[in-house]
Design a protein around this motif. Structure first.
Motif, PDB file in Angstrom:
ATOM      1  N   HIS A 233       0.841  -1.195   0.000  1.00 18.61           N
ATOM      2  CA  HIS A 233       0.000   0.000   0.000  1.00 18.61           C
ATOM      3  C   HIS A 233       0.877   1.247   0.000  1.00 18.61           C
ATOM      4  CE1 HIS A 233      -2.761  -3.114   1.550  1.00 18.61           C
ATOM      5  NE2 HIS A 233      -3.670  -2.416   0.912  1.00 18.61           N
ATOM      6  N   VAL A 234       0.459   2.221  -0.798  1.00 15.58           N
ATOM      7  CA  VAL A 234       1.229   3.446  -1.012  1.00 15.58           C
ATOM      8  C   VAL A 234       0.317   4.646  -0.770  1.00 15.58           C
ATOM      9  CG1 VAL A 234       2.481   4.836  -2.720  1.00 15.58           C
ATOM     10  CG2 VAL A 234       2.761   2.343  -2.676  1.00 15.58           C
ATOM     11  N   LEU A 235       0.879   5.666  -0.122  1.00 13.93           N
ATOM     12  CA  LEU A 235       0.155   6.909   0.125  1.00 13.93           C
ATOM     13  C   LEU A 235       0.826   8.044  -0.636  1.00 13.93           C
ATOM     14  CD1 LEU A 235      -1.841   8.746   1.758  1.00 13.93           C
ATOM     15  CD2 LEU A 235      -0.075   8.840   3.541  1.00 13.93           C
ATOM     16  N   GLU A 236       0.038   8.856  -1.343  1.00 12.06           N
ATOM     17  CA  GLU A 236       0.554  10.085  -1.932  1.00 12.06           C
ATOM     18  C   GLU A 236      -0.215  11.265  -1.358  1.00 12.06           C
ATOM     19  OE1 GLU A 236       1.720  12.339  -6.104  1.00 12.06           O
ATOM     20  OE2 GLU A 236       1.456  10.158  -6.071  1.00 12.06           O
ATOM     21  N   ILE A 237       0.531  12.209  -0.808  1.00 10.56           N
ATOM     22  CA  ILE A 237      -0.032  13.388  -0.156  1.00 10.56           C
ATOM     23  C   ILE A 237       0.071  14.575  -1.103  1.00 10.56           C
ATOM     24  CG2 ILE A 237       0.231  14.984   1.781  1.00 10.56           C
ATOM     25  CD1 ILE A 237       1.528  12.573   3.288  1.00 10.56           C
ATOM     26  N   GLY A 238      -1.055  15.224  -1.364  1.00  7.22           N
ATOM     27  CA  GLY A 238      -1.049  16.367  -2.266  1.00  7.22           C
ATOM     28  C   GLY A 238      -0.673  15.972  -3.673  1.00  7.22           C
ATOM     29  N   PHE A 239      -1.517  15.172  -4.315  1.00  9.22           N
ATOM     30  CA  PHE A 239      -1.136  14.583  -5.604  1.00  9.22           C
ATOM     31  C   PHE A 239      -1.335  15.511  -6.795  1.00  9.22           C
ATOM     32  CE2 PHE A 239      -5.394  12.788  -4.492  1.00  9.22           C
ATOM     33  CZ  PHE A 239      -6.163  13.401  -5.473  1.00  9.22           C
ATOM     34  N   GLY A 240      -1.821  16.734  -6.566  1.00  7.30           N
ATOM     35  CA  GLY A 240      -1.932  17.706  -7.663  1.00  7.30           C
ATOM     36  C   GLY A 240      -2.835  17.212  -8.774  1.00  7.30           C
ATOM     37  N   ALA A 241      -2.304  17.179  -9.993  1.00 10.75           N
ATOM     38  CA  ALA A 241      -3.081  16.723 -11.140  1.00 10.75           C
ATOM     39  C   ALA A 241      -3.117  15.205 -11.257  1.00 10.75           C
ATOM     40  CB  ALA A 241      -2.524  17.329 -12.424  1.00 10.75           C
ATOM     41  N   ALA A 242      -2.514  14.500 -10.303  1.00 11.24           N
ATOM     42  CA  ALA A 242      -2.601  13.038 -10.175  1.00 11.24           C
ATOM     43  C   ALA A 242      -1.839  12.271 -11.246  1.00 11.24           C
ATOM     44  CB  ALA A 242      -4.060  12.572 -10.142  1.00 11.24           C
ATOM     45  N   GLU A 243      -0.957  12.929 -11.984  1.00  9.71           N
ATOM     46  CA  GLU A 243      -0.188  12.205 -12.999  1.00  9.71           C
ATOM     47  C   GLU A 243       0.729  11.164 -12.366  1.00  9.71           C
ATOM     48  OE1 GLU A 243       1.258  15.238 -16.203  1.00  9.71           O
ATOM     49  OE2 GLU A 243       0.792  16.310 -14.344  1.00  9.71           O
ATOM     50  N   HIS A 244       1.370  11.548 -11.271  1.00  7.80           N
ATOM     51  CA  HIS A 244       2.255  10.602 -10.589  1.00  7.80           C
ATOM     52  C   HIS A 244       1.443   9.487  -9.935  1.00  7.80           C
ATOM     53  CE1 HIS A 244       4.824   9.078  -7.276  1.00  7.80           C
ATOM     54  NE2 HIS A 244       5.812   9.280  -8.118  1.00  7.80           N
ATOM     55  N   LEU A 245       0.376   9.845  -9.260  1.00 10.23           N
ATOM     56  CA  LEU A 245      -0.453   8.860  -8.570  1.00 10.23           C
ATOM     57  C   LEU A 245      -0.997   7.811  -9.524  1.00 10.23           C
ATOM     58  CD1 LEU A 245      -2.018   7.939  -5.996  1.00 10.23           C
ATOM     59  CD2 LEU A 245      -3.839   9.510  -6.700  1.00 10.23           C
ATOM     60  N   THR A 246      -1.642   8.247 -10.586  1.00  9.93           N
ATOM     61  CA  THR A 246      -2.235   7.281 -11.516  1.00  9.93           C
ATOM     62  C   THR A 246      -1.157   6.566 -12.334  1.00  9.93           C
ATOM     63  OG1 THR A 246      -2.617   9.054 -13.140  1.00  9.93           O
ATOM     64  CG2 THR A 246      -4.431   8.497 -11.652  1.00  9.93           C
ATOM     65  N   GLY A 247      -0.061   7.264 -12.623  1.00 11.02           N
ATOM     66  CA  GLY A 247       1.032   6.617 -13.349  1.00 11.02           C
ATOM     67  C   GLY A 247       1.649   5.486 -12.553  1.00 11.02           C
ATOM     68  N   GLN A 248       1.855   5.705 -11.273  1.00 15.38           N
ATOM     69  CA  GLN A 248       2.400   4.647 -10.422  1.00 15.38           C
ATOM     70  C   GLN A 248       1.402   3.492 -10.289  1.00 15.38           C
ATOM     71  OE1 GLN A 248       5.381   4.323  -9.305  1.00 15.38           O
ATOM     72  NE2 GLN A 248       6.302   6.363  -9.234  1.00 15.38           N
ATOM     73  N   ALA A 249       0.114   3.834 -10.217  1.00 15.90           N
ATOM     74  CA  ALA A 249      -0.914   2.794 -10.087  1.00 15.90           C
ATOM     75  C   ALA A 249      -0.993   1.925 -11.330  1.00 15.90           C
ATOM     76  CB  ALA A 249      -2.269   3.437  -9.796  1.00 15.90           C
ATOM     77  N   VAL A 250      -0.781   2.525 -12.491  1.00 15.62           N
ATOM     78  CA  VAL A 250      -0.754   1.747 -13.740  1.00 15.62           C
ATOM     79  C   VAL A 250       0.439   0.798 -13.729  1.00 15.62           C
ATOM     80  CG1 VAL A 250      -0.405   1.900 -16.235  1.00 15.62           C
ATOM     81  CG2 VAL A 250      -2.022   3.439 -15.107  1.00 15.62           C
ATOM     82  N   ARG A 251       1.573   1.276 -13.263  1.00 19.09           N
ATOM     83  CA  ARG A 251       2.785   0.469 -13.226  1.00 19.09           C
ATOM     84  C   ARG A 251       2.688  -0.705 -12.249  1.00 19.09           C
ATOM     85  NH1 ARG A 251       7.877   4.635 -12.548  1.00 19.09           N
ATOM     86  NH2 ARG A 251       7.945   5.489 -14.677  1.00 19.09           N
ATOM     87  N   ALA A 252       1.949  -0.509 -11.158  1.00 20.05           N
ATOM     88  CA  ALA A 252       1.941  -1.500 -10.074  1.00 20.05           C
ATOM     89  C   ALA A 252       0.508  -1.925  -9.762  1.00 20.05           C
ATOM     90  CB  ALA A 252       2.623  -0.924  -8.833  1.00 20.05           C
ATOM     91  N   PRO A 253      -0.093  -2.752 -10.595  1.00 16.86           N
ATOM     92  CA  PRO A 253      -1.497  -3.121 -10.390  1.00 16.86           C
ATOM     93  C   PRO A 253      -1.748  -3.960  -9.141  1.00 16.86           C
ATOM     94  CG  PRO A 253      -0.532  -4.402 -12.178  1.00 16.86           C
ATOM     95  CD  PRO A 253       0.459  -3.346 -11.827  1.00 16.86           C
ATOM     96  N   ARG A 254      -0.692  -4.556  -8.558  1.00 18.95           N
ATOM     97  CA  ARG A 254      -0.867  -5.341  -7.331  1.00 18.95           C
ATOM     98  C   ARG A 254      -0.597  -4.516  -6.082  1.00 18.95           C
ATOM     99  NH1 ARG A 254      -4.401  -7.824  -7.180  1.00 18.95           N
ATOM    100  NH2 ARG A 254      -3.668  -8.596  -5.167  1.00 18.95           N
ATOM    101  N   THR A 255      -0.478  -3.219  -6.251  1.00 20.23           N
ATOM    102  CA  THR A 255      -0.283  -2.297  -5.132  1.00 20.23           C
ATOM    103  C   THR A 255      -1.507  -1.409  -5.003  1.00 20.23           C
ATOM    104  OG1 THR A 255       2.132  -2.272  -5.340  1.00 20.23           O
ATOM    105  CG2 THR A 255       1.116  -0.370  -4.281  1.00 20.23           C
TER     106      THR A 255
END
Length: 229
Positions: A56-78
């Motif tokens: 499980h990963v937490l992102e604080i203040g993800f802005g436009a969410a490019e990093h958040l959703t990009g990381q989620a695409v990379r790691a579907p088991r997270t």
């Protein structure tokens, strides 16, 4: 003052909303957000929000969410948990979740300080705090997210061996945050040489905001590891 009273008296600085949402964005906020968010009361346990995921990963203040959703695409088991007070950013996160068909992301429009206090110890394998508002004026230093108490809270919710990454392109914020994080109980800075914080880590996703180079220095990436008790 109790924790509940402290939360009630807190003030969240900065914009809560920008330009008007498009009709599609408003629809996502109205229909999708309730299903990927969580209640305002009670505990916030990522294992309950995202059961069955390996990490499980937490992102604080993800802005436009490019990093958040990009990381989620990379790691579907997270499982990814994102917290952002800016409505337009939350709407963009929802659009990214929909576009990529992500089932491993939960987001909330909220003050991350309040939500972190509701999280159990050793909740996350990783935490990201990327390019937070620097509040560069000295009189506004108390508004910066990294403070003695928040640094301790971040350490508390990390699992032993878990990693925290704080990135900034503003010198005054780097100079402010690093000593506080070094003093946080249980956190060990991972840099051994200058390139360890000057060069973006291999798993970093550069966002459009970062690419604008709005700060006064090249980005610095401060990675910490939670030591075992």
């Amino acid at each position: 003052m109790s924790d509940a009273q402290n939360r009630q008296h807190r003030r969240l600085y900065g914009r809560a909303k920008g330009h008007a949402l498009s009709a599609r964005q408003q629809q996502l906020v109205d229909t999708m957000l309730p299903g990927v968010s969580w209640p305002d009361e009670g505990g916030v346990d990522p294992r309950s929000l995202l059961p069955g995921f390996d990490t499980h990963v937490l992102e604080i203040g993800f802005g436009a969410a490019e990093h958040l959703t990009g990381q989620a695409v990379r790691a579907p088991r997270t499982g990814f948990v994102g917290i952002e007070p800016f409505l337009n950013g939350v709407a963009k996160a929802l659009a990214g979740i929909e576009e990529h068909g992500l089932s491993n992301v939960r987001v909330k429009r909220a003050d991350a300080r309040d939500e972190i206090e509701r999280m159990p110890d050793a909740s996350f394998d990783r935490i990201f705090l990327l390019f937070p508002d620097p509040w560069p004026k000295k009189r506004h230093a108390f508004r910066r997210f990294v403070q003695e108490d928040t640094a301790a809270q971040l350490a508390r919710i990390l699992k032993p061996g878990g990693r925290l990454r704080v990135a900034t392109d503003v010198r005054i914020y780097a100079d402010w945050a690093l000593p506080l994080l070094l003093e946080a109980p249980g956190l060990d800075w991972q840099a051994e040489k200058a390139d360890d914080w000057r060069i973006a880590p291999a798993d970093h996703i550069t966002t459009r905001y970062q690419s604008k180079h709005l700060g006064d220095i090249d980005p610095v990436f401060m990675d910490f590891e939670r030591r075992a008790a």
